[in-house]
Motif scaffolding. Structure first.
Motif, mmCIF file in Angstrom:
data_model
loop_
_atom_site.group_PDB
_atom_site.id
_atom_site.type_symbol
_atom_site.label_atom_id
_atom_site.label_comp_id
_atom_site.label_asym_id
_atom_site.label_seq_id
_atom_site.Cartn_x
_atom_site.Cartn_y
_atom_site.Cartn_z
ATOM 1 N N ARG A 140 0.828 -1.208 0.000
ATOM 2 C CA ARG A 140 0.000 0.000 0.000
ATOM 3 C C ARG A 140 0.862 1.257 0.000
ATOM 4 N NH1 ARG A 140 -4.438 -1.807 4.608
ATOM 5 N NH2 ARG A 140 -5.448 -3.447 3.338
ATOM 6 N N ASP A 141 2.008 1.208 0.717
ATOM 7 C CA ASP A 141 2.904 2.373 0.720
ATOM 8 C C ASP A 141 3.463 2.633 -0.671
ATOM 9 O OD1 ASP A 141 2.424 2.667 3.391
ATOM 10 O OD2 ASP A 141 4.275 1.657 4.042
ATOM 11 N N ILE A 142 3.806 1.585 -1.399
ATOM 12 C CA ILE A 142 4.339 1.759 -2.763
ATOM 13 C C ILE A 142 3.285 2.371 -3.673
ATOM 14 C CG2 ILE A 142 5.213 0.519 -4.786
ATOM 15 C CD1 ILE A 142 6.529 -1.454 -2.855
ATOM 16 N N LEU A 143 2.049 1.866 -3.579
ATOM 17 C CA LEU A 143 0.976 2.403 -4.414
ATOM 18 C C LEU A 143 0.683 3.861 -4.079
ATOM 19 C CD1 LEU A 143 -1.498 -0.643 -4.431
ATOM 20 C CD2 LEU A 143 0.089 0.079 -6.244
ATOM 21 N N ARG A 144 0.760 4.216 -2.790
ATOM 22 C CA ARG A 144 0.549 5.604 -2.407
ATOM 23 C C ARG A 144 1.685 6.487 -2.931
ATOM 24 N NH1 ARG A 144 0.077 4.835 2.445
ATOM 25 N NH2 ARG A 144 2.164 5.436 3.181
ATOM 26 N N ALA A 145 2.904 5.995 -2.887
ATOM 27 C CA ALA A 145 4.048 6.758 -3.400
ATOM 28 C C ALA A 145 3.939 6.962 -4.906
ATOM 29 C CB ALA A 145 5.350 6.038 -3.062
ATOM 30 N N ILE A 146 3.422 5.950 -5.625
ATOM 31 C CA ILE A 146 3.257 6.091 -7.082
ATOM 32 C C ILE A 146 2.273 7.211 -7.397
ATOM 33 C CG2 ILE A 146 2.362 4.915 -9.134
ATOM 34 C CD1 ILE A 146 3.526 2.330 -8.024
ATOM 35 N N SER A 147 1.153 7.236 -6.670
ATOM 36 C CA SER A 147 0.154 8.281 -6.948
ATOM 37 C C SER A 147 0.683 9.675 -6.595
ATOM 38 C CB SER A 147 -1.129 7.982 -6.166
ATOM 39 O OG SER A 147 -0.865 8.002 -4.774
ATOM 40 N N GLU A 148 1.434 9.768 -5.492
ATOM 41 C CA GLU A 148 1.935 11.085 -5.091
ATOM 42 C C GLU A 148 3.033 11.580 -6.042
ATOM 43 O OE1 GLU A 148 3.167 10.568 -1.094
ATOM 44 O OE2 GLU A 148 1.120 10.518 -0.264
ATOM 45 N N ARG A 149 3.990 10.698 -6.411
ATOM 46 C CA ARG A 149 5.104 11.095 -7.291
ATOM 47 C C ARG A 149 4.609 11.425 -8.703
ATOM 48 N NH1 ARG A 149 9.824 12.372 -4.570
ATOM 49 N NH2 ARG A 149 10.104 10.894 -2.837
ATOM 50 N N THR A 150 3.621 10.649 -9.150
ATOM 51 C CA THR A 150 3.093 10.926 -10.501
ATOM 52 C C THR A 150 2.436 12.286 -10.546
ATOM 53 O OG1 THR A 150 2.730 8.563 -10.830
ATOM 54 C CG2 THR A 150 1.567 10.046 -12.309
ATOM 55 N N GLY A 151 1.701 12.660 -9.523
ATOM 56 C CA GLY A 151 1.076 13.976 -9.496
ATOM 57 C C GLY A 151 2.090 15.097 -9.411
ATOM 58 N N ALA A 152 3.247 14.833 -8.807
ATOM 59 C CA ALA A 152 4.293 15.863 -8.695
ATOM 60 C C ALA A 152 5.218 15.884 -9.898
ATOM 61 C CB ALA A 152 5.092 15.636 -7.427
#
Length: 519
Positions: free
Chosen positions: A116-128
């Motif tokens: 879940r942490d990896i998936l959350r990091a993907i969504s945050e980094r992609t938006g940035a």
């Protein structure tokens, strides 16, 4: 001086709801007074019932003492049996398997959190605008691989845990509960102050009452049919229940119907007043009567009917009876029913087929025999057996020695009796005398291939007052009855050919004067 001894259990007298236990053994005493301690008594022993006897000496004081025993876990483990040690080792294996399952479940939870942490990091980094697909793909593949391995390990661990619980631990617990009695926590002992002038060996007898024990009689009757003469073999057994905490092993058993607590409280006396009065005008002109059912108050063949307010328990005819088992027996303290043979006898019997159409259309095989056994027959259930096997269960009534006993041994399927009743009533116009006529027709059928001798019993009312007359209609009764008893039992003895049908007609009248009311 204080001496601790163990007395073996030699005799038990079982009462209706308790038991009298007797222990006896040889003890060596010094001259003069001393104190004896008898260990191993049950926790339910009644204090006030304790009695002690000493041959050649005197018992000055006897009492029961109870104390809690402190048993350390190390001492219990030291004296465990091989079965208990194997069960303890299996418990340790089970504990390790449970810990492994918990560890793998925690690992599974950590891997799920990492995914879940990896998936959350993907969504945050992609938006940035800081996307790194190669790194994320590698991280997700690593977590997925670890999750797959952890799931396989968890599934195997849970399967192994279930196998241990089903095959090993549960089996060991069941075997231990059935084979090993848990260590008692309460010690009960009898403390006796005795005195023996010369000393030496003497016989000490100890007796006390215990609850949680009961017995009831049970019988097995075997009917032997023969053309020359029939016979009935009756076997009497005592069904014993006991959960007193001490096993009765190879002891002499006696069974009594005595009630030690009966009559402990005297009845209350009340005044009973008798007075005279004049009859009312209606009582002088009208006779009140009523129809009632009445059972014959006799023992043996006729049976007995216990009063509604009688005390529950065994029917011993009003006198206490004691029956002794011919051999020593063992009754464990498990609360289950155990049978102990008492006596058996074979008596010549008369057997006949009897039908009571008012009660049932079936025809029953009835045997009558004398109680030639060594004791009276107490009331109790009896298993009925014929040449073709078990036929049912009945209730045996109390019967004294030499008294006639009557038992039914099942029905004959090839015979049937059908019943029809016709009731009419006439009232005389001048005298007002009422005459009630009842006519009964019985249709007897024999569907078998053999002839049968059948006795059919009907009943008619019996008058106890002069104003009511009961008469048998001889013209309407065909064939003529064999016997009419004083109690109103009309008996017909028939010979029924094979595959035939007969008709029996029976009638009576009940005539009452005009002043009779109630019928």
């Amino acid at each position: 001086m204080r001496t601790s001894i163990l007395l073996p259990l030699i005799k038990v007298t079982v009462l209706e709801d308790r038991a009298l236990v007797e222990r006896s053994g040889t003890v060596t005493l010094p001259p003069g007074p001393c104190r004896l301690v008898v260990d191993g008594l049950p926790a339910v022993a009644v204090d006030r019932s304790l009695q002690a006897k000493l041959t050649g000496g005197m018992v000055t004081q006897a009492s029961l003492r109870r104390s809690m025993r402190a048993v350390l876990p190390e001492a219990l483990r030291e004296h465990q049996s091989e079965l208990a040690r194997r069960a303890f080792e299996r418990e340790q294996v089970l504990a390790r398997a449970q810990a492994e399952v918990r560890r793998l479940e925690a690992k599974h939870g950590l891997l799920e959190t990492a995914r879940r942490d990896i998936l959350r990091a993907i969504s945050e980094r992609t938006g940035a605008g800081e996307a790194d697909p190669a790194k994320w793909k590698e991280q997700l593949a690593t977590v997925r691989q670890e999750q797959t391995a952890a799931d396989d390990q968890l599934r195997h661990a849970r399967r192994e845990l279930g196998r241990l619980e089903r095959q090993h631990i549960q089996e060991s617990r069941d075997v231990l509960s059935r084979t090993e009695v848990p260590e008692p926590k309460l010690d009960v002992r009898a403390e006796l102050d005795v005195s023996h002038a010369a000393g030496g060996e003497a016989t000490l007898t100890l007796s006390y009452l215990v609850p949680c024990a009961a017995w009831r009689p049970a019988y097995r009757a075997v009917l032997g049919l023969a053309e020359a003469a029939s016979s009935v073999k009756l076997e009497c057994e005592a069904v014993v229940w006991q959960n007193t905490g001490e096993p009765w092993k190879d002891v002499t058993l006696a069974f009594s119907t005595a009630r030690p607590t009966l009559g402990a409280t005297p009845p209350r006396l009340t005044e009973d007043w008798l007075s005279l009065r004049e009859k009312t005008s209606r009582e002088k002109q009208v006779v009140d009567v009523s129809m009632r059912e009445e059972s014959l108050q006799e023992t043996g063949e006729a049976g007995t009917t216990k009063a509604a307010d009688a005390l529950p328990g065994m029917d011993d005819g009003g006198e206490a009876v004691t029956l002794s088992a011919p051999h020593k027996a063992t009754v464990p303290s498990d609360g289950e029913a155990h049978r102990v043979a008492l006596f058996a006898f074979t008596s010549p019997a008369t057997s006949e087929l009897v039908a009571c159409p008012e009660q049932s259309p079936l025809v029953h095989r009835v045997a009558k025999f004398d109680n030639t056994g060594p004791a009276v027959l107490l009331a109790g259930p009896v298993d009925l057996v014929r040449s073709n096997g078990y036929v049912g269960r009945a209730q045996l009534k109390f019967a004294g020695r030499g008294e006639r006993v009557k038992l039914g041994f099942g029905s004959e399927d090839s015979l049937r009796v059908s019943r029809q009743v016709d009731v009419g009533e006439e009232v005389a116009r001048i005298t007002g005398r009422r005459t009630r006529t009842q006519k009964v027709k019985l249709f007897v059928s024999n569907m078998g291939a053999k002839p049968a001798a059948l006795a059919v019993e009907e009943r008619m009312p019996v008058s106890e007052v002069e104003a009511v007359e009961v008469a048998l209609l001889k013209d309407a009764t065909k064939p003529a009855p064999t016997k009419v008893s004083d109690e109103g039992i009309v008996r017909f003895e028939l010979s029924v050919p094979p595959r035939s049908r007969q008709t029996v007609a029976f009638g009576f009248t009940v005539a009452s004067a005009a002043k009779v009311a109630g019928i």
